[in-house]
Design a protein around this motif. Structure first.
Motif, short mmCIF file in Angstrom:
data_model
loop_
_atom_site.label_atom_id
_atom_site.label_comp_id
_atom_site.label_asym_id
_atom_site.label_seq_id
_atom_site.Cartn_x
_atom_site.Cartn_y
_atom_site.Cartn_z
N GLN A 108 0.84 -1.20 0.00
CA GLN A 108 0.00 0.00 0.00
C GLN A 108 0.88 1.25 0.00
O GLN A 108 1.93 1.27 0.64
CB GLN A 108 -0.92 0.03 1.24
CG GLN A 108 -1.96 -1.06 1.26
CD GLN A 108 -2.98 -0.90 0.15
OE1 GLN A 108 -3.32 0.21 -0.20
NE2 GLN A 108 -3.42 -2.02 -0.40
N PRO A 109 0.47 2.29 -0.73
CA PRO A 109 1.27 3.51 -0.72
C PRO A 109 1.22 4.18 0.65
O PRO A 109 0.18 4.21 1.30
CB PRO A 109 0.63 4.39 -1.79
CG PRO A 109 -0.73 3.86 -1.95
CD PRO A 109 -0.70 2.41 -1.59
N ARG A 110 2.37 4.65 1.06
CA ARG A 110 2.44 5.31 2.36
C ARG A 110 2.14 6.80 2.18
O ARG A 110 2.35 7.36 1.12
CB ARG A 110 3.83 5.14 2.94
CG ARG A 110 4.13 3.69 3.28
CD ARG A 110 5.44 3.60 4.06
NE ARG A 110 5.70 2.22 4.42
CZ ARG A 110 6.45 1.40 3.71
NH1 ARG A 110 7.04 1.84 2.62
NH2 ARG A 110 6.64 0.17 4.09
N ALA A 111 1.73 7.42 3.22
CA ALA A 111 1.45 8.84 3.18
C ALA A 111 2.77 9.59 3.04
O ALA A 111 3.71 9.35 3.78
CB ALA A 111 0.73 9.28 4.44
N ALA A 112 2.84 10.45 2.05
CA ALA A 112 4.07 11.18 1.79
C ALA A 112 4.17 12.38 2.71
O ALA A 112 3.17 13.00 3.07
CB ALA A 112 4.10 11.65 0.35
N VAL A 113 5.38 12.69 3.06
CA VAL A 113 5.63 13.86 3.90
C VAL A 113 5.73 15.05 2.95
O VAL A 113 6.54 15.06 2.04
CB VAL A 113 6.93 13.70 4.70
CG1 VAL A 113 7.22 14.94 5.51
CG2 VAL A 113 6.86 12.48 5.58
N THR A 114 4.91 16.03 3.15
CA THR A 114 4.93 17.19 2.27
C THR A 114 6.09 18.11 2.65
O THR A 114 6.40 18.28 3.83
CB THR A 114 3.61 17.98 2.34
OG1 THR A 114 3.40 18.37 3.70
CG2 THR A 114 2.46 17.13 1.87
N ALA A 115 6.72 18.66 1.63
CA ALA A 115 7.85 19.55 1.86
C ALA A 115 7.35 20.89 2.38
O ALA A 115 6.24 21.32 2.06
CB ALA A 115 8.62 19.75 0.58
N ALA A 116 8.18 21.54 3.17
CA ALA A 116 7.81 22.84 3.71
C ALA A 116 7.68 23.85 2.57
O ALA A 116 6.80 24.71 2.57
CB ALA A 116 8.85 23.31 4.71
N GLU A 117 8.57 23.73 1.58
CA GLU A 117 8.55 24.62 0.42
C GLU A 117 8.41 23.75 -0.82
O GLU A 117 9.17 22.82 -1.02
CB GLU A 117 9.86 25.39 0.37
CG GLU A 117 9.86 26.53 -0.61
CD GLU A 117 11.15 27.32 -0.52
OE1 GLU A 117 11.77 27.51 -1.58
OE2 GLU A 117 11.51 27.75 0.58
N PRO A 118 7.43 24.01 -1.67
CA PRO A 118 7.25 23.14 -2.83
C PRO A 118 8.44 23.25 -3.80
O PRO A 118 9.03 24.32 -3.97
CB PRO A 118 5.97 23.66 -3.48
CG PRO A 118 5.79 25.04 -2.96
CD PRO A 118 6.44 25.07 -1.60
#
Length: 119
Positions: free
Chosen positions: A28-38
């Motif tokens: 299953q795909p894991r939840a990605a950590v979003t970057a502070a700055e895109p």
């Protein structure tokens, strides 16, 4: 199977289902950590491309400059060789003229001495 656990058929089915769920959970795909700055991938790629182009342009200009310097050095060497040949030719001509002049002087002196001897 261990006799001390005394697990029944339902318990084994439940354990097998949990094992299957655990195996499927790995895929299953894991939840990605979003970057502070895109991250702007297009801008990054454009910057890298500009850097590569600049490097290649610098290398090309260096090659062209080296070729021009080599051509200029070759031209200067040819001019130096030509000048040395011309100088040698002039030296030979001066030497011939000096010998001719000396011979003419010797001839004149001989005529003068002959005239003096006749008198």
């Amino acid at each position: 199977m261990n006799e001390t656990q005394r697990s029944g058929y339902a318990e084994r089915l439940k354990t097998a289902a949990e094992a299957r769920k655990a195996l499927l959970a790995k895929f299953q795909p894991r939840a990605a950590v979003t970057a502070a700055e895109p991250i702007d991938r297009a801008a990054r790629k454009a910057a890298e491309l500009a850097q590569v182009r600049q490097t290649r342009a610098a290398a090309k200009s260096a090659r062209i400059e080296a070729a021009a310097q080599a051509l200029e050095a070759e031209r200067e060497a040819a001019a130096a060789i030509e000048a040395a040949a011309l100088e040698a030719k002039r030296g030979e001509r001066k030497e011939r003229k000096a010998l001719t002049k000396a011979e003419a002087k010797a001839k004149r002196d001989a005529r003068y001495a002959a005239r003096k001897a006749r008198k």
